[in-house]
Motif scaffolding. Structure first.
Motif, PDB file in Angstrom:
ATOM      1  N   HIS A 108       0.839  -1.200   0.000  1.00 23.65           N
ATOM      2  CA  HIS A 108       0.000   0.000   0.000  1.00 23.65           C
ATOM      3  C   HIS A 108       0.874   1.249   0.000  1.00 23.65           C
ATOM      4  O   HIS A 108       0.591   2.223  -0.713  1.00 23.65           O
ATOM      5  N   TRP A 130      -5.098   4.054 -15.236  1.00 23.12           N
ATOM      6  CA  TRP A 130      -6.159   3.484 -14.409  1.00 23.12           C
ATOM      7  C   TRP A 130      -6.498   2.071 -14.857  1.00 23.12           C
ATOM      8  O   TRP A 130      -6.850   1.228 -14.046  1.00 23.12           O
ATOM      9  N   VAL A 142      -4.054   0.527 -12.475  1.00 19.41           N
ATOM     10  CA  VAL A 142      -4.287   0.808 -11.056  1.00 19.41           C
ATOM     11  C   VAL A 142      -5.419  -0.058 -10.509  1.00 19.41           C
ATOM     12  O   VAL A 142      -5.364  -0.521  -9.366  1.00 19.41           O
ATOM     13  N   TYR A 143      -6.443  -0.302 -11.339  1.00 18.60           N
ATOM     14  CA  TYR A 143      -7.569  -1.120 -10.885  1.00 18.60           C
ATOM     15  C   TYR A 143      -7.100  -2.516 -10.456  1.00 18.60           C
ATOM     16  O   TYR A 143      -7.562  -3.047  -9.448  1.00 18.60           O
ATOM     17  N   VAL A 146      -5.263  -2.181  -7.026  1.00 19.88           N
ATOM     18  CA  VAL A 146      -6.172  -1.851  -5.926  1.00 19.88           C
ATOM     19  C   VAL A 146      -7.093  -3.025  -5.611  1.00 19.88           C
ATOM     20  O   VAL A 146      -7.320  -3.366  -4.438  1.00 19.88           O
ATOM     21  N   PHE A 150      -7.180  -4.952  -1.970  1.00 22.71           N
ATOM     22  CA  PHE A 150      -8.346  -4.919  -1.090  1.00 22.71           C
ATOM     23  C   PHE A 150      -9.150  -6.215  -1.106  1.00 22.71           C
ATOM     24  O   PHE A 150      -9.866  -6.506  -0.152  1.00 22.71           O
ATOM     25  N   ILE A 322      -2.367   4.186   1.830  1.00 17.83           N
ATOM     26  CA  ILE A 322      -2.234   4.693   0.455  1.00 17.83           C
ATOM     27  C   ILE A 322      -2.333   6.216   0.409  1.00 17.83           C
ATOM     28  O   ILE A 322      -1.462   6.877  -0.179  1.00 17.83           O
TER      29      ILE A 322
END
Length: 345
Positions: A108, A130, A142-143, A146, A150, A322
């Motif tokens: 993170h 992204w 980025v998706y 992330v 998570f 983050i």
């Protein structure tokens, strides 16, 4: 020659980050085995350090490519201060959380540092990739990072919960004598978990180094050189030797009092998640996954035995990492521009 110094700084900071990752997340890797007395601290450290190094050497390149795919910044020297700022932000955050004894996420911190430095350098999200959600099955950019970060703790919780029930069905008629083989089995499960952590987490820094080498050579370097794997694996192994007693205590007994069956179950569930992330290129946080499997196992056995306040504090630390590292990355890049020869695109 003007590029040698900045590139060397990125490589040095990548090794320092990997070292801090070793004592931060590595402490969580060793915690279960130490807490339930399957191994001494020295044995756990030696085993983890060896397997983490092997993970760096043999763990592939998928995670490295995911990290490198976070940005569309051109392959030129202007990316070097961005990478240095991102790494320094992650390193500072790792030391902050070490001091306060919170098993935060090095991953993170690195992702936050990268995004913060990119936003500061590009004055917006212009150079942030992204990517695409890919129906949450094949995300990119980025998706992908992330979602991996998570989703993995949730999967860790579910895996720990389900696996504990499965193990207890198998051991329904077992006596306390089963504790001895369960302790010995942890030499296997810890090895797999440490290998997975070494493969996943060293590649994050390797991805940064590949970007730096690509900047120096105008994109000629696209895969991880052998020497980068060797020095990254060594940095991780050295970091493991600096385990944090406070994190071991919190993960190994602060969330839920671990016995041999719990140690075996949490390590097995965590290893499955971390190894899967390494194979698919999904950057995951070992400390998050391990803590969430401990919570899952504890919830399956006795929900009231879980120290939910400690779990809450850890979740809060994960959630703020983050954005906090992002702010640090942006500030550090802005300060770096003020230095002689500082540059931005």
């Amino acid at each position: 020659m003007h590029s040698v110094g900045p590139a060397a700084l990125v490589i040095f900071l990548s090794l320092l980050f990997t070292y801090t990752n070793g004592f931060q997340d590595g402490s969580s890797v060793a915690a279960g085995a130490i807490a339930c007395r399957a191994m001494s601290k020295l044995q756990a450290v030696a085993l983890c350090a060896t397997c983490e190094f092997l993970g760096a050497m043999l763990g592939g390149s998928a995670v490295s490519k995911s990290i490198a795919a976070l940005t569309s910044w051109p392959d030129d020297l202007t990316i070097l201060p961005i990478l240095s700022s991102a790494l320094l932000a992650a390193i500072l955050w790792n030391y902050i959380t070490k001091i306060i004894k919170v098993p935060s996420s090095s991953t993170h911190a690195l992702v936050g540092g990268i995004l913060g430095a990119l936003v500061a350098a590009g004055q917006g999200f212009k150079y942030v990739i992204w990517g695409d959600l890919g129906y949450f099955i094949h995300p990119t950019g980025v998706y992908k990072v992330v979602i991996s970060l998570f989703a993995s703790p949730l999967l860790g919780f579910l895996a720990g919960y389900a696996l504990y029930y499965g193990v207890m069905v198998i051991l329904a008629k077992a006596t306390t004598r089963v504790n001895s083989p369960l302790r010995w089995l942890q030499w296997v499960t810890v090895s797999l978990l440490a290998f997975g952590h070494g493969a996943n987490d060293t590649q994050k820094a390797m991805g940064i180094v590949v970007l730096a080498l690509g900047a120096v050579t105008s994109g000629a370097v696209t895969d991880i050189p052998l020497w980068v794997r060797v020095i990254s694996g060594c940095a991780m192994a050295v970091g493991i030797t600096s385990v944090v007693p406070g994190i071991i205590k919190r993960v190994g007994g602060g969330i839920y009092k671990l016995r041999p069956v719990h140690g075996f179950t949490t390590q097995t569930a965590s290893a499955i998640i971390v190894l899967a992330g390494s194979a698919t290129g999904g950057p995951v946080s070992a400390s998050q996954v391990i803590a969430s499997t401990v919570i899952g196992v504890g919830s399956a056995e006795r929900r009231k035995g879980v120290h939910w306040l400690i779990a809450r504090d850890m979740v809060v630390a994960w959630m703020i990492t983050i954005p906090s590292a992002g702010v640090l990355g942006g500030i550090l890049f802005s300060l770096m521009k003020l230095l002689p020869h500082g540059s931005a695109h």
